[in-house]
Scaffold this active site. Structure first.
Site, short mmCIF file in Angstrom:
data_model
loop_
_atom_site.label_atom_id
_atom_site.label_comp_id
_atom_site.label_asym_id
_atom_site.label_seq_id
_atom_site.Cartn_x
_atom_site.Cartn_y
_atom_site.Cartn_z
N TYR A 56 49.08 21.58 -39.60
CA TYR A 56 50.43 22.08 -39.35
C TYR A 56 50.96 22.85 -40.55
O TYR A 56 51.19 22.27 -41.62
CB TYR A 56 51.38 20.94 -38.97
CG TYR A 56 50.96 20.18 -37.73
CD1 TYR A 56 50.30 20.83 -36.69
CD2 TYR A 56 51.22 18.83 -37.60
CE1 TYR A 56 49.90 20.13 -35.54
CE2 TYR A 56 50.84 18.13 -36.45
CZ TYR A 56 50.18 18.79 -35.44
OH TYR A 56 49.80 18.11 -34.33
N HIS A 120 41.43 15.68 -34.94
CA HIS A 120 42.41 16.62 -34.39
C HIS A 120 41.78 17.65 -33.44
O HIS A 120 40.97 18.45 -33.86
CB HIS A 120 43.09 17.35 -35.56
CG HIS A 120 44.37 18.01 -35.20
ND1 HIS A 120 45.24 18.50 -36.14
CD2 HIS A 120 44.94 18.27 -33.99
CE1 HIS A 120 46.29 19.03 -35.52
NE2 HIS A 120 46.12 18.91 -34.23
#
Ligand code: NAD
Length: 309
Positions: A56, A120
């Site tokens: 992110y 992820h």
């Protein structure tokens, strides 16, 4: 705030949890001080689970979150971060990279351990590598005390079926699959319950689709989905309602879902999201919105390798 049990971890997590991707300016450029204030307001309101990832904002979200957490007692929050995804097209699920990644995350986050480490977006990788190499690497990190629980995240529901059949995972994170426009995650709930796997449900606003401002430009949904969600937002606007409120209330109402992650770096949005949990659901508006979204119900998009969809 309501708290629910997270699978067999025995942990009680707040029904509404904090998605920190916004701190990496994923949706729009943010004011760092405001982002930090939002984290503190979330904790003060009883939110006890925060999710982030090195991906992110290409480490920015973890760095800002680390600043926010620096003077907060470690037992006030449960922290989840990830490994394996490092850029739009940058993936590495090798044991070596995961182990290094966890050390980097701990440094950025200013903590000695994370409660959850999740691989992820595994649909971009080889699921056999995830099972044979990546999850065993997480097991070693558990033994070293760097992580408490191991998990996997992603969009296609098929990845969870495949991995859960062959490997032990403590938690999974699924996103955009339990929202007003797509509730297909419901099919997976009995299996998760039977295996004691803790579920983190993310993106009840379908990454902005179910909001007044609409989806960001990078949103992967097709135009048919975007159009129907805009219609639902317009219906709410014209009746003095907020589509985001219905969306959050809808996801949070399911008692079988331990926690739902909503992302925001805006204290006003956060305050609204918390207040909405206590307010009654406008059943008439909910029925109308579900009716508007019916033609696209459970319509999804392809993410990752074709064989994982
Ligand atoms: P979301 O559905 O929570 O939507 C976030 C968007 O909605 C942001 O633009 C935010 O500003 C806006 N928003 C929030 N509250 C609002 C309100 N009251 N009114 C209007 N707009 C509002 O999507 P998300 O942020 O992508 O998901 C939540 C979290 O879940 C992420 O931060 C991340 O931690 C996690 N997540 C993980 C994965 C993964 O692991 N693959 C994928 C998606 C999300």
């Amino acid at each position: 705030m309501k708290y629910r049990l997270l699978g067999k971890t025995g942990l009680k997590v707040s029904a509404l949890s904090f998605g920190a991707s916004s701190l990496g300016s994923v949706f729009k450029s943010i004011d760092e001080k405001e982002g930090i204030r939002t984290v503190h307001a979330a904790l003060d309101a009883g939110i006890n689970l925060i999710d982030v990832s090195p991906y992110y904002g290409l480490t920015k979200a973890e760095t800002v979150l680390g600043k926010a957490l620096i003077n907060i007692p470690r037992d006030r929050y449960l922290l989840s971060t990830k490994a394996g995804r490092y850029g739009e097209d940058e993936f590495d699920f090798s044991a070596q990279r995961i182990t290094a990644s966890v050390e980097e995350s701990l440094r950025r986050l200013n903590v000695d351990y994370v409660d959850f480490l999740q691989l992820h977006d595994i649909e971009f990788g080889s699921l056999s590598q995830i099972i044979q190499e990546s999850l065993p690497a997480l097991q070693k990190l558990k033994e070293q005390g760097k992580i408490r629980y191991a998990g996997i995240t992603g969009y296609p529901l098929r990845i969870f079926n495949t991995v859960l059949k062959s490997a032990d995972v403590d938690v999974i994170l699924s996103y955009c699959r339990y929202a007003l426009n797509d509730s297909s995650l419901a099919e997976l709930l009995p299996q998760l319950k039977a295996r004691g796997v803790g579920l983190m449900n993310a993106s009840p606003l379908s990454m902005g689709l179910l909001s007044r401002q609409g989806a960001p430009s990078w949103h992967p949904a097709d135009d048919v989905i975007k159009k129907a969600c805009r219609q639902a937002a317009q219906y709410c606007d014209s009746h003095g309602l907020d589509l985001s409120k219905l969306a959050i209330q809808y996801a949070l109402a399911n008692e079988e879902i331990p926690t739902t992650l909503v992302g925001t770096a805006n204290p006003n949005h956060l305050a609204k999201n918390i207040a909405w949990l206590e307010e009654p659901v406008d059943q008439e508006a909910l029925s109308e919105v579900l009716h508007i979204l019916q033609p696209i119900h459970n319509r999804s998009w392809v993410v990752g390798r074709p064989e994982n969809n």
